[in-house]
Design an enzyme around this catalytic site. Sequence first.
Site, PDB file in Angstrom:
ATOM      1  N   LYS A 168      45.512  11.643  75.405  1.00 26.21           N
ATOM      2  CA  LYS A 168      46.177  10.867  76.446  1.00 26.21           C
ATOM      3  C   LYS A 168      45.610   9.446  76.542  1.00 26.21           C
ATOM      4  O   LYS A 168      46.331   8.512  76.919  1.00 26.21           O
ATOM      5  CB  LYS A 168      46.083  11.599  77.788  1.00 26.21           C
ATOM      6  CG  LYS A 168      46.891  12.893  77.818  1.00 26.21           C
ATOM      7  CD  LYS A 168      48.359  12.642  77.454  1.00 26.21           C
ATOM      8  CE  LYS A 168      49.208  13.890  77.557  1.00 26.21           C
ATOM      9  NZ  LYS A 168      50.634  13.646  77.256  1.00 26.21           N
ATOM     10  N   TYR A 215      42.286  17.029  74.730  1.00 29.92           N
ATOM     11  CA  TYR A 215      43.532  16.649  75.409  1.00 29.92           C
ATOM     12  C   TYR A 215      43.383  15.259  76.005  1.00 29.92           C
ATOM     13  O   TYR A 215      44.282  14.422  75.904  1.00 29.92           O
ATOM     14  CB  TYR A 215      43.860  17.672  76.495  1.00 29.92           C
ATOM     15  CG  TYR A 215      45.120  17.365  77.276  1.00 29.92           C
ATOM     16  CD1 TYR A 215      46.369  17.695  76.766  1.00 29.92           C
ATOM     17  CD2 TYR A 215      45.057  16.764  78.523  1.00 29.92           C
ATOM     18  CE1 TYR A 215      47.529  17.420  77.476  1.00 29.92           C
ATOM     19  CE2 TYR A 215      46.205  16.484  79.243  1.00 29.92           C
ATOM     20  CZ  TYR A 215      47.443  16.821  78.718  1.00 29.92           C
ATOM     21  OH  TYR A 215      48.584  16.531  79.429  1.00 29.92           O
ATOM     22  N   SER A 236      48.221  11.160  81.330  1.00 32.75           N
ATOM     23  CA  SER A 236      47.478  12.017  82.258  1.00 32.75           C
ATOM     24  C   SER A 236      46.221  11.313  82.722  1.00 32.75           C
ATOM     25  O   SER A 236      45.673  10.455  82.008  1.00 32.75           O
ATOM     26  CB  SER A 236      47.095  13.331  81.557  1.00 32.75           C
ATOM     27  OG  SER A 236      46.091  14.015  82.261  1.00 32.75           O
TER      28      SER A 236
END
Length: 263
Positions: free
Chosen positions: A162, A158, A145
């Site tokens: 990634k 998050y 991402s």
Amino acid sequence: MYEFGGETVIVTGSTTGIGYGIAKAFADTGADVVVNSRTESAVEETAAELSNVGEGSVLGVTADLSRSDEIEQLVDRAVDEFGRVDALVNNAAVWPAEDSMVDASLEEWETTMNVNVRAQYYASKLVAEHMTDRGMRGSIVNLSSQTGDRRTGNRGLYGVSKTAVNGLTWRMAHDLAREGIRMNAVSTDVTDSRQLRHEASQVAAEQPERTTGDVLEEWGRERPLGRLGQPDDIADAVLFLCSNAASYVTGTILRVSGGGNLQ
């Protein structure tokens, strides 16, 4: 454009959104596809739907990828059913409830890293061992991402997961290359998915004059290419990376983000 007939592909987290789009794209090409999530009813429904798409077979395997034993069962089921695994797409991921790196709990850290990073590593390791034992020259694609590239902003935990996926891709690709196994990643930005629609609905709930669709459209317009990403956009990139057209591509993070990586 692509033909994967006679090949077997595992797509983790593939009952909704991007993962579903990738699994359907492979089914369209004639591949045997293994679909997965941790919800049995969703797995059964998805496998039934995709069984009618292409000439290949579809196997549904319920597995919680935070558990290493269930990752082992996923790979073993695929090999037992089809005799081989030619490609692995590590799509499954979780979104921690807390954005702040300061406020997130250690439990949230462990859950996020276990699913978003450790599972990608362990599934890749098992599939790579399978390929190496059989002298196969397969392909592994990790889903990353744009949050993994950014040094600030929300989605902190998050984003860290990634960033780790990007590092995993570079490092493991180097080790696998000597075996003829290619590992790459596809990095996404705002792409139409269940999670993105959930976030958009929360924004819309605070602004009664706007709908979820309005919010999604606005987020798409903010991208340089002026639209929201679709699962098909990501699936096209994954198919390319797994195909012979990318036979000299490894250790690459392909950014499919409508230009979001430029902002």
